[in-house]
Design a protein around this motif. Structure first.
Motif, PDB file in Angstrom:
ATOM      1  N   UNK A  22       0.807  -1.228   0.000  1.00  0.00           N
ATOM      2  CA  UNK A  22       0.000   0.000   0.000  1.00  0.00           C
ATOM      3  C   UNK A  22       0.839   1.277   0.000  1.00  0.00           C
ATOM      4  N   UNK A  23       2.050   1.228   0.573  1.00  0.00           N
ATOM      5  CA  UNK A  23       2.941   2.388   0.518  1.00  0.00           C
ATOM      6  C   UNK A  23       3.333   2.686  -0.921  1.00  0.00           C
ATOM      7  N   UNK A  24       3.726   1.661  -1.671  1.00  0.00           N
ATOM      8  CA  UNK A  24       4.114   1.853  -3.067  1.00  0.00           C
ATOM      9  C   UNK A  24       2.939   2.346  -3.900  1.00  0.00           C
ATOM     10  N   UNK A  25       1.751   1.856  -3.596  1.00  0.00           N
ATOM     11  CA  UNK A  25       0.565   2.337  -4.317  1.00  0.00           C
ATOM     12  C   UNK A  25       0.391   3.835  -4.117  1.00  0.00           C
ATOM     13  N   UNK A  26       0.490   4.296  -2.863  1.00  0.00           N
ATOM     14  CA  UNK A  26       0.301   5.717  -2.586  1.00  0.00           C
ATOM     15  C   UNK A  26       1.371   6.565  -3.262  1.00  0.00           C
ATOM     16  N   UNK A  27       2.623   6.104  -3.226  1.00  0.00           N
ATOM     17  CA  UNK A  27       3.697   6.855  -3.859  1.00  0.00           C
ATOM     18  C   UNK A  27       3.463   7.011  -5.359  1.00  0.00           C
ATOM     19  N   UNK A  44       8.612  20.912   3.223  1.00  0.00           N
ATOM     20  CA  UNK A  44       7.549  19.951   2.986  1.00  0.00           C
ATOM     21  C   UNK A  44       7.942  19.081   1.802  1.00  0.00           C
ATOM     22  N   UNK A  45       7.230  17.964   1.658  1.00  0.00           N
ATOM     23  CA  UNK A  45       7.479  17.035   0.569  1.00  0.00           C
ATOM     24  C   UNK A  45       6.158  16.655  -0.081  1.00  0.00           C
ATOM     25  N   UNK A  46       6.131  16.570  -1.389  1.00  0.00           N
ATOM     26  CA  UNK A  46       5.016  15.955  -2.090  1.00  0.00           C
ATOM     27  C   UNK A  46       5.262  14.444  -2.140  1.00  0.00           C
ATOM     28  N   UNK A  47       4.251  13.691  -2.561  1.00  0.00           N
ATOM     29  CA  UNK A  47       4.451  12.245  -2.674  1.00  0.00           C
ATOM     30  C   UNK A  47       5.483  11.912  -3.746  1.00  0.00           C
ATOM     31  N   UNK A  48       5.536  12.698  -4.815  1.00  0.00           N
ATOM     32  CA  UNK A  48       6.564  12.469  -5.834  1.00  0.00           C
ATOM     33  C   UNK A  48       7.956  12.686  -5.252  1.00  0.00           C
ATOM     34  N   UNK A  49       8.103  13.727  -4.429  1.00  0.00           N
ATOM     35  CA  UNK A  49       9.405  13.997  -3.812  1.00  0.00           C
ATOM     36  C   UNK A  49       9.766  12.932  -2.786  1.00  0.00           C
ATOM     37  N   UNK A  50       8.786  12.475  -2.010  1.00  0.00           N
ATOM     38  CA  UNK A  50       9.051  11.411  -1.050  1.00  0.00           C
ATOM     39  C   UNK A  50       9.467  10.138  -1.782  1.00  0.00           C
ATOM     40  N   UNK A  51       8.795   9.821  -2.884  1.00  0.00           N
ATOM     41  CA  UNK A  51       9.148   8.636  -3.659  1.00  0.00           C
ATOM     42  C   UNK A  51      10.576   8.745  -4.193  1.00  0.00           C
ATOM     43  N   UNK A  52      10.943   9.916  -4.700  1.00  0.00           N
ATOM     44  CA  UNK A  52      12.284  10.098  -5.248  1.00  0.00           C
ATOM     45  C   UNK A  52      13.336   9.966  -4.159  1.00  0.00           C
ATOM     46  N   UNK A  53      13.098  10.588  -3.005  1.00  0.00           N
ATOM     47  CA  UNK A  53      14.064  10.499  -1.895  1.00  0.00           C
ATOM     48  C   UNK A  53      14.194   9.055  -1.421  1.00  0.00           C
ATOM     49  N   UNK A  54      13.061   8.344  -1.304  1.00  0.00           N
ATOM     50  CA  UNK A  54      13.112   6.952  -0.865  1.00  0.00           C
ATOM     51  C   UNK A  54      13.875   6.102  -1.872  1.00  0.00           C
ATOM     52  N   UNK A  55      13.634   6.333  -3.176  1.00  0.00           N
ATOM     53  CA  UNK A  55      14.304   5.546  -4.211  1.00  0.00           C
ATOM     54  C   UNK A  55      15.811   5.791  -4.197  1.00  0.00           C
TER      55      UNK A  55
END
Length: 533
Positions: A22-27, A44-55
């Motif tokens: 479900x985390x990957x789905x939201x990202x 602040x972070x958007x979901x796109x930015x959070x996904x990029x930082x996590x990746x």
């Protein structure tokens, strides 16, 4: 993307249960939504930015040598970097080991060695406390937070494809969480992908988390993974609001400034907001989950009057956090406010996917549902831990006969509502009669001047003597004899406090639990304090 059929393979089509799905789905689904807001003004972070930082952090962790199942130590307050780590470490195939920076240097040193980390993510502000010891043990350290070099290092590596690791099994640990150690040395609780997935699902359902939810992290991430909220809020597509100082004033300011809709907290954290002499209505409703200690009905009633929708949960780190819940229902909402608060102060019923929750006597039989007979809470289900890391003896003591023995004493009311009476070691023996410290505390809490009340035993010639440690609301003045007169109609004579000690604050763990052993030591050696009579 179309799938590729590679030829004959296993007949099963099942995949591991893990909160990463479900985390990957939201990202992927919510790239433009706000993922995180720092209430201290650090961005602040958007979901796109959070996904990029996590990746990118996945890449960095793997390049630093993280093997499948390797432990990654995290010593950090609630920050964007810490939230990124909770997503990236398991996606990289590792196990996250969060330590609360409010632990003492000795505790951090002991736990940092016990956890066997292969890598460490340490907030720059706390690096002087643990960095040298980790380096001496050959553990590579990445500095996070303000003053750290994580952002610069992430900018230099490419993002990895975000996917559940191929080697992941649902019974693999996703985290090792160290208990607060209020009664013994801390133990590392191994929580699995499966247990955390079910915990996250329970949080989504019972808290009603949705893409528009704004969740204030008043709990440390290190405290049972924020009761699972680090993954649950992302799974919902909600917004994480981090707060470095979760005191009552900044907490209320953050609720107003960021439109907070949800939070989880201990009763002790919200007790200062319950001063009936200075009520402050919320600008909008906020759903709050209370757990950790039993909230007194007066606290619940005051919070409800201010606009909080109060839910009351119970659980342990060993049960992936919460397993029972008392929440408002159409039936209870039709009752007078005082009766609603009284019912919500109990621990309620098992949550949707919590498994089995029973209260048993010493012979292993369930207690009758009479609201009186005490027994120990035992748990069985998919949220129960895999065991304690490197501590088989403690695991065997905790899990017996297929049940997790909690050490918490409770009764069950007609209709099935659970109510905790005490920890097994906290029951007092006064003149040969058992006394629940929680029941005495609940009576003291009814007094409008009392902010916190904790009752412990001092040893006397005839057994235990109840000693009450009390903090008052600002400006309140009350004498011990007044509290005794207030409590006398509601308690049997042997349960009345023999001494009342007023304190500006009570000693607490890093997660906000009162250190009862410290109070017992003070009660045993204290000649001061106000005799209750």
């Amino acid at each position: 993307m179309p799938c590729r059929i590679l030829g004959p393979g296993p007949l099963t089509v099942k995949t591991p249960l893990t909160p990463l799905d479900p985390v990957l789905r939201a990202l992927s689904v919510y790239p433009q939504r706000p993922a995180l807001v720092d209430a201290a003004g650090h961005g602040h972070l958007s979901y796109a930015e959070l996904a990029d930082r996590a990746a990118r952090l996945v890449t960095l962790l793997r390049e630093a040598g993280l093997p499948p199942g390797g432990h990654v130590l995290l010593v950090s307050p609630n920050t964007a970097d810490a939230l990124t780590a909770f997503h990236a470490v398991p996606l990289a195939g590792g196990v996250i080991v969060p330590l609360n920076p409010r632990f003492t240097d000795a505790e951090l040193g002991f736990l940092g060695a016990h956890a066997d980390p292969v890598l460490a993510l340490v907030d720059a502000a706390h690096l002087p406390r643990v960095g040298a010891a980790l380096t001496q043990r050959g553990v590579p350290v990445i500095a996070t937070g303000t003053g750290g070099d994580l952002a610069a290092r992430l900018a230099r590596v490419p993002p990895a494809p975000l996917a559940v690791p191929d080697t992941l099994a649902e019974d693999d640990p996703i985290s090792v969480n160290y208990t607060s150690g209020t009664t013994s040395d801390p133990k590392g609780v191994m929580l699995t992908h499966r247990s955390v997935f079910l915990n996250v699902t329970n949080m989504l359902y019972h808290l009603n988390l949705r893409p528009g939810s704004v969740f204030l992290h008043a709990l440390p991430f290190a405290h049972a993974n924020g009761w699972g909220s680090v993954w649950a809020v992302t799974a919902a597509g909600g917004t994480h609001v981090t707060l470095p100082d979760p005191g009552p004033v900044p907490l209320r300011a953050a609720i107003t400034a960021h439109g907070v809709t949800h939070l989880c907290a201990s009763p002790a954290l919200l007790a200062p907001l319950a001063d009936a002499a200075a009520p402050q209505p919320l600008p909008h409703p906020v759903r709050v989950m209370l757990a950790g200690t039993s909230p007194p009905p007066r606290l619940i009633g005051t919070l409800q009057a201010q606009g909080f929708e109060v839910l009351h949960g119970y659980g342990l780190t060993e049960s992936s956090a919460l397993v029972t819940l008392a929440d408002p229902t159409p039936e209870t909402q039709a009752l007078p406010p005082e009766e609603q608060a009284r019912l919500l102060s109990r621990q309620g019923y098992a949550m949707l996917l919590a498994g089995q929750v029973q209260v048993i006597r010493d012979d292993g039989t369930p207690v009758p549902h009479d609201g009186l007979t005490p027994g120990e809470i035992v748990l069985r289900g998919n949220q129960v831990m895999k065991g304690y890391y490197k501590n088989r003896a403690a695991t065997r003591r905790a899990i017996q006969g297929g049940w997790l023995h909690t050490g918490d004493v409770a009764c069950v009311h007609p209709g099935g509502r659970l109510e905790i009476l005490d920890r097994a070691g906290d029951l007092l023996n006064v003149g040969g009669q058992p006394v629940s410290s929680a029941q005495v505390e609940a009576v003291l809490y009814r007094h409008p001047s009392v902010r916190e009340a904790v009752v412990v035993a001092a040893r006397g010639e005839g057994g235990d003597l109840p000693v009450a440690f009390v903090t008052l609301h600002p400006g309140a003045q009350v004498q011990g004899r007044e509290l005794l007169a207030f409590a006398r109609p509601h308690l049997p004579p042997h349960a009345l406090p023999a001494r009342i000690v007023f304190a500006p604050e009570l000693p607490k763990t890093a997660s906000g639990k009162v250190l009862k052993y410290v109070l017992r030591e003070q009660a045993a050696g204290r000649a001061a304090g106000q005799p209750a009579d």
